[in-house]
Each structure stands twice: as C-alpha cells, then as structure tokens.
Design a protein around this motif. Sequence first.
Motif, PDB file in Angstrom:
ATOM      1  N   ASP A  61       0.843  -1.198   0.000  1.00  0.00           N
ATOM      2  CA  ASP A  61       0.000   0.000   0.000  1.00  0.00           C
ATOM      3  C   ASP A  61       0.877   1.247   0.000  1.00  0.00           C
ATOM      4  O   ASP A  61       0.657   2.197  -0.775  1.00  0.00           O
ATOM      5  N   LYS A  74      -1.986  12.898  -6.979  1.00  0.00           N
ATOM      6  CA  LYS A  74      -2.367  12.811  -5.570  1.00  0.00           C
ATOM      7  C   LYS A  74      -3.570  11.894  -5.468  1.00  0.00           C
ATOM      8  O   LYS A  74      -4.625  12.181  -6.051  1.00  0.00           O
ATOM      9  N   VAL A  76      -5.584   8.267  -3.295  1.00  0.00           N
ATOM     10  CA  VAL A  76      -5.701   7.381  -2.132  1.00  0.00           C
ATOM     11  C   VAL A  76      -6.061   5.983  -2.605  1.00  0.00           C
ATOM     12  O   VAL A  76      -6.653   5.800  -3.669  1.00  0.00           O
ATOM     13  N   THR A  79      -8.801   0.222  -3.530  1.00  0.00           N
ATOM     14  CA  THR A  79      -8.806  -1.242  -3.330  1.00  0.00           C
ATOM     15  C   THR A  79      -7.362  -1.722  -3.302  1.00  0.00           C
ATOM     16  O   THR A  79      -6.484  -1.137  -3.941  1.00  0.00           O
ATOM     17  N   ARG A 134     -10.192  14.453  -5.594  1.00  0.00           N
ATOM     18  CA  ARG A 134     -10.844  15.699  -6.031  1.00  0.00           C
ATOM     19  C   ARG A 134     -10.341  16.818  -5.125  1.00  0.00           C
ATOM     20  O   ARG A 134     -10.021  16.564  -3.944  1.00  0.00           O
TER      21      ARG A 134
HETATM   22  C1  LIG Z   1      -0.188  15.597  -0.679  1.00  0.00           C
HETATM   23  C2  LIG Z   1      -1.404  14.747  -0.715  1.00  0.00           C
HETATM   24  C3  LIG Z   1      -1.110  13.431  -1.305  1.00  0.00           C
HETATM   25  C4  LIG Z   1      -2.087  12.455  -0.824  1.00  0.00           C
HETATM   26  C5  LIG Z   1      -1.388  11.293  -0.279  1.00  0.00           C
HETATM   27  C6  LIG Z   1      -2.303  10.542   0.582  1.00  0.00           C
HETATM   28  C7  LIG Z   1      -1.683   9.212   0.804  1.00  0.00           C
HETATM   29  C8  LIG Z   1      -2.552   8.441   1.717  1.00  0.00           C
HETATM   30  C9  LIG Z   1      -2.325   7.002   1.435  1.00  0.00           C
HETATM   31  C10 LIG Z   1      -3.350   6.230   2.157  1.00  0.00           C
HETATM   32  O1  LIG Z   1      -3.056   5.694   3.189  1.00  0.00           O
HETATM   33  S1  LIG Z   1      -4.894   6.178   1.515  1.00  0.00           S
HETATM   34  C11 LIG Z   1      -5.840   5.594   2.891  1.00  0.00           C
HETATM   35  C12 LIG Z   1      -6.781   4.541   2.530  1.00  0.00           C
HETATM   36  N1  LIG Z   1      -7.770   5.020   1.570  1.00  0.00           N
HETATM   37  C13 LIG Z   1      -8.704   5.909   1.900  1.00  0.00           C
HETATM   38  O2  LIG Z   1      -8.791   6.442   2.968  1.00  0.00           O
HETATM   39  C14 LIG Z   1      -9.703   6.222   0.832  1.00  0.00           C
HETATM   40  C15 LIG Z   1     -11.101   6.337   1.390  1.00  0.00           C
HETATM   41  N2  LIG Z   1     -12.064   6.458   0.287  1.00  0.00           N
HETATM   42  C16 LIG Z   1     -12.337   7.689  -0.237  1.00  0.00           C
HETATM   43  O3  LIG Z   1     -11.900   8.727   0.234  1.00  0.00           O
HETATM   44  C17 LIG Z   1     -13.245   7.714  -1.430  1.00  0.00           C
HETATM   45  O4  LIG Z   1     -14.038   6.563  -1.476  1.00  0.00           O
HETATM   46  C18 LIG Z   1     -12.473   7.851  -2.768  1.00  0.00           C
HETATM   47  C19 LIG Z   1     -11.590   9.114  -2.746  1.00  0.00           C
HETATM   48  C20 LIG Z   1     -11.571   6.618  -3.052  1.00  0.00           C
HETATM   49  C21 LIG Z   1     -13.461   7.978  -3.913  1.00  0.00           C
HETATM   50  O5  LIG Z   1     -14.374   9.004  -3.605  1.00  0.00           O
HETATM   51  P1  LIG Z   1     -14.680  10.209  -4.614  1.00  0.00           P
HETATM   52  O6  LIG Z   1     -15.981  10.798  -4.174  1.00  0.00           O
HETATM   53  O7  LIG Z   1     -13.515  11.104  -4.757  1.00  0.00           O
HETATM   54  O8  LIG Z   1     -14.792   9.511  -6.027  1.00  0.00           O
HETATM   55  P2  LIG Z   1     -16.025   8.778  -6.722  1.00  0.00           P
HETATM   56  O9  LIG Z   1     -16.809   7.946  -5.780  1.00  0.00           O
HETATM   57  O10 LIG Z   1     -16.726   9.828  -7.529  1.00  0.00           O
HETATM   58  O11 LIG Z   1     -15.235   7.791  -7.705  1.00  0.00           O
HETATM   59  C22 LIG Z   1     -14.281   8.293  -8.630  1.00  0.00           C
HETATM   60  C23 LIG Z   1     -13.893   7.152  -9.523  1.00  0.00           C
HETATM   61  O12 LIG Z   1     -13.203   6.168  -8.739  1.00  0.00           O
HETATM   62  C24 LIG Z   1     -13.918   4.934  -8.796  1.00  0.00           C
HETATM   63  N3  LIG Z   1     -13.866   4.283  -7.480  1.00  0.00           N
HETATM   64  C25 LIG Z   1     -14.208   4.813  -6.303  1.00  0.00           C
HETATM   65  N4  LIG Z   1     -14.062   3.908  -5.318  1.00  0.00           N
HETATM   66  C26 LIG Z   1     -13.637   2.768  -5.922  1.00  0.00           C
HETATM   67  C27 LIG Z   1     -13.324   1.473  -5.467  1.00  0.00           C
HETATM   68  N5  LIG Z   1     -13.412   1.157  -4.166  1.00  0.00           N
HETATM   69  N6  LIG Z   1     -12.920   0.563  -6.362  1.00  0.00           N
HETATM   70  C28 LIG Z   1     -12.815   0.865  -7.668  1.00  0.00           C
HETATM   71  N7  LIG Z   1     -13.092   2.079  -8.173  1.00  0.00           N
HETATM   72  C29 LIG Z   1     -13.506   3.014  -7.309  1.00  0.00           C
HETATM   73  C30 LIG Z   1     -15.331   5.308  -9.158  1.00  0.00           C
HETATM   74  O13 LIG Z   1     -15.988   4.223  -9.787  1.00  0.00           O
HETATM   75  C31 LIG Z   1     -15.106   6.455 -10.116  1.00  0.00           C
HETATM   76  O14 LIG Z   1     -14.713   5.960 -11.387  1.00  0.00           O
HETATM   77  P3  LIG Z   1     -15.077   6.750 -12.721  1.00  0.00           P
HETATM   78  O15 LIG Z   1     -14.410   8.114 -12.601  1.00  0.00           O
HETATM   79  O16 LIG Z   1     -14.489   5.902 -13.814  1.00  0.00           O
HETATM   80  O17 LIG Z   1     -16.587   6.840 -12.739  1.00  0.00           O
END
Ligand SMILES: CCCCCCCCCC(=O)SCCNC(=O)CCNC(=O)[C@H](O)C(C)(C)COP(=O)(O)OP(=O)(O)OC[C@H]1O[C@@H](n2cnc3c(N)ncnc32)[C@H](O)[C@@H]1OP(=O)(O)O
Length: 150
Positions: A61, A74, A76, A79, A134
Amino acid sequence: MTADLVSPCRGCQMSRTPCRFGADDFVALSETAARVRLACPAAFEGGPRVAHGGWTAAVFDDVLGRFLVHTGVKSVTATLTVDYLLPVPVEQPLEIHLEIAAREGRRNHLTGVLRLQGSDRDLAVARGVWVELRPGHFERHQARMAELGT
Ligand SMILES: CCCCCCCCCC(=O)SCCNC(=O)CCNC(=O)[C@H](O)C(C)(C)COP(=O)(O)OP(=O)(O)OC[C@H]1O[C@@H](n2cnc3c(N)ncnc32)[C@H](O)[C@@H]1OP(=O)(O)O
C-alpha cells in the motif's frame, strides 16, 4: 524520467524517520515503473523468521501509493488485493517491482510483486486501484469529522 529516489510517506517525512516499513531504497525507473529494495524489519515478524502478512500488505500500500504521488498524481487507495504465495523471510534482502498498469479517468490500476533479491519467484503479488483526489478531499473529511463532534 531518469532513475530517481521516491520520497517517504507524509508520516515518515513529518517524524524525520527512515521508512518504518523498511522501504527507503526506492527508485523510479520510468514514468510507470519503479523498484524498491528492502527487508522486513524483525519487529514485523508474524511467524518464526517469517513476515506478518500485515507488513506485506502495508508495504505494498505504501510503495504503490508513494509511486503514484511521485508521478504527480495525488491519490488514495480505493482497493488493494494481495496474493500471498510463499512465506516472506524477515531481515533478508527483498525487492518489489511495481508498475502503473493502466489509467482510466481518475482510477489508476497498479501492480506490484515481492521477491527475494536475485530471485524470479514471486512471494506475493498486489493489485489495486488508486483514485485521484478531487480538490478539497481532506477539507471534506475534516468537515465530516467536525459534524460528528470529533
Ligand atoms: C499531498 C497529498 C497526497 C495524498 C497522499 C495521501 C496518501 C494516503 C495514502 C493512504 O493511506 S490512503 C488511505 C486509505 N484510503 C482511503 O482512505 C480512501 C477512502 N475512500 C475515499 O476517500 C473515497 O471513497 C475515494 C476518494 C476513493 C473515492 O471518492 P470520490 O468521491 O472522490 O470519487 P467517486 O466515488 O466519484 O469515484 C471516482 C472514480 O473512482 C472509482 N472508485 C471509487 N471507489 C472505488 C473502489 N473502491 N474501487 C474501484 N473504483 C472506485 C469510481 O468508480 C469512479 O470511477 P469513474 O471516474 O471511472 O466513474
């Protein structure tokens, strides 16, 4: 892009520590491929001289996400699937090869394989989807937490 070092995660940058998963020797080889040389620290032993599966998942991860940020995306983890094929030894030279397999809109598909250095036998394979953030992602999170009174 030339081979260049991939930065540590935010937590390790803030605490100014080496990577707590052991993944400091991490170089980008191209826009879509990278290599990590590492060892599982003894602190993550799960069985006798064998890595805890949580370390394997966590390091995948970490490095897959770090590489995507390195390429300017940028994102997250949405899956992450890990196939555990063979036990992973602790404190032995290991290598992860990773690549960005595909990009579909905001979805980035990444894969990684973990092997002993010098071996072509996979110990574990990871596949996952990272979603590009986003604008305002973390601010929305903070607002949700504030609504909950935390
Ligand atoms: C300097 C900053 C840099 C950032 C670094 C951060 C590093 C952090 C590393 C981590 O530890 S991440 C921690 C574990 N992950 C999380 O906490 C994520 C929690 N989940 C979320 O915040 C949201 O569910 C997510 C941002 C992933 C999606 O929400 P959104 O409202 O932005 O997106 P949306 O639901 O509209 O989906 C956008 C696209 O992603 C796809 N998608 C979303 N969730 C999915 C999923 N679970 N599996 C597959 N595809 C997925 C969704 O189908 C869609 O595809 P399309 O654009 O093709 O229509």
